[in-house]
Design a protein around this motif. Structure first.
Motif, PDB file in Angstrom:
ATOM      1  N   ASP A 179      67.551 -33.702   5.827  1.00  0.00           N
ATOM      2  CA  ASP A 179      68.823 -32.980   5.834  1.00  0.00           C
ATOM      3  C   ASP A 179      69.534 -33.078   4.483  1.00  0.00           C
ATOM      4  O   ASP A 179      70.351 -32.225   4.160  1.00  0.00           O
ATOM      5  CB  ASP A 179      69.727 -33.524   6.945  1.00  0.00           C
ATOM      6  CG  ASP A 179      69.122 -33.294   8.318  1.00  0.00           C
ATOM      7  OD1 ASP A 179      69.064 -32.134   8.750  1.00  0.00           O
ATOM      8  OD2 ASP A 179      68.688 -34.290   8.945  1.00  0.00           O
ATOM      9  N   SER A 190      67.497 -25.719  -3.402  1.00  0.00           N
ATOM     10  CA  SER A 190      68.419 -25.523  -2.287  1.00  0.00           C
ATOM     11  C   SER A 190      69.609 -26.450  -2.432  1.00  0.00           C
ATOM     12  O   SER A 190      69.581 -27.400  -3.234  1.00  0.00           O
ATOM     13  CB  SER A 190      67.721 -25.768  -0.947  1.00  0.00           C
ATOM     14  OG  SER A 190      67.492 -27.153  -0.736  1.00  0.00           O
ATOM     15  N   LYS A 193      70.596 -28.692  -0.496  1.00  0.00           N
ATOM     16  CA  LYS A 193      70.408 -30.033   0.065  1.00  0.00           C
ATOM     17  C   LYS A 193      69.537 -30.950  -0.793  1.00  0.00           C
ATOM     18  O   LYS A 193      69.332 -32.110  -0.448  1.00  0.00           O
ATOM     19  CB  LYS A 193      69.830 -29.942   1.475  1.00  0.00           C
ATOM     20  CG  LYS A 193      68.376 -29.500   1.540  1.00  0.00           C
ATOM     21  CD  LYS A 193      67.866 -29.579   2.977  1.00  0.00           C
ATOM     22  CE  LYS A 193      66.375 -29.287   3.049  1.00  0.00           C
ATOM     23  NZ  LYS A 193      65.864 -29.428   4.433  1.00  0.00           N
ATOM     24  N   GLY A 215      73.878 -27.767   7.841  1.00  0.00           N
ATOM     25  CA  GLY A 215      73.720 -27.620   6.397  1.00  0.00           C
ATOM     26  C   GLY A 215      74.545 -28.642   5.643  1.00  0.00           C
ATOM     27  O   GLY A 215      75.023 -29.622   6.225  1.00  0.00           O
TER      28      GLY A 215
END
Length: 228
Positions: free
Chosen positions: A170, A185, A187, A217
């Motif tokens: 995550d 991204s 993350k 997210g």
């Protein structure tokens, strides 16, 4: 803030001056004892793994979770609904020896093997966060920006680890590159170094990252540091 992450290069050299060690001690004490915020720390390629590891078991009772050496099983610390996986910097040959897997030759081989091991005790419903020290790239995109003051992890491109390796996490807290930047991204992020170590970093906006992680997210708020 629920936790503070320092994903390697706690110091800028294997034998830090006593003033740096004292400052780190004061900082850790203030954050964990006065502010009551747990800290997660791994060693980086600038650190001495053994010195970072010293006292780790004792410190954990005070909310300081520090991992300097690669273990047979990656250390996992559960805090609330989140699992933190601490993967300190190690030469792939050392990881191959510890895991008894001769096929491990590169940093990518090493972290894939370690993640496969994590999956043996994986909780998909939890927030899974990994601390990793290395050179992570998004395949097919422009390489992350480097600086002149970073110490190479290897020769050529063998040091690169594709961000896809971390797809099931995550949040991926990265350290090694000195510029704060995301990799492919939101993350997967480098927090960058807190000060400027070379002229190539003159344009960097040094910062800490305030990250809100959920199954929906991540939201990232840069906290700019007043570095000139």
């Amino acid at each position: 803030v629920d936790a503070l992450i320092i994903a390697g290069d706690l110091y800028d050299r294997a034998l830090p001056p006593k003033e740096a060690v004292q400052l780190a001690n004061e900082f850790f004490t203030t954050v964990t004892q006065e502010l009551e915020v747990p800290i997660f720390v791994i060693s980086g390629n600038h650190d001495s793994n053994e010195r970072i590891e010293y006292g780790a078991d004792l410190f954990a009772h005070s909310g300081l979770y520090i991992t300097g050496k690669t273990q047979e099983k990656v250390r996992k610390v559960t805090l609330g609904d989140a699992n933190f996986y601490l993967v300190p910097y190690s030469d792939p040959r050392e990881v191959a020896q510890i895991l008894e897997k001769d096929e491990i030759k590169t940093p990518e081989d090493a972290i894939r093997a370690q993640i496969n091991q994590m999956k043996e005790d994986w909780d998909e419903s939890a927030l899974n966060i990994i601390l990793y020290h290395g050179f992570v790239i998004a395949v097919g995109e422009k390489l992350p920006e480097e600086s002149d003051s970073e110490r190479p992890l290897s020769i050529g491109t063998i040091e690169y680890v594709p961000a896809e390796v971390f797809k099931d996490f995550d949040y991926v807290a990265l350290v090694h590159l000195h510029k704060a930047q995301k990799v492919g991204s939101e993350k997967v992020r480098y927090s960058g170094s807190p000060i400027k170590y070379s002229k190539s970093e003159a344009h960097h906006k040094k910062q800490n990252l305030l990250v809100d992680v959920s199954k929906d997210g991540v939201e990232v708020e840069p906290v700019i540091l007043p570095v000139h």
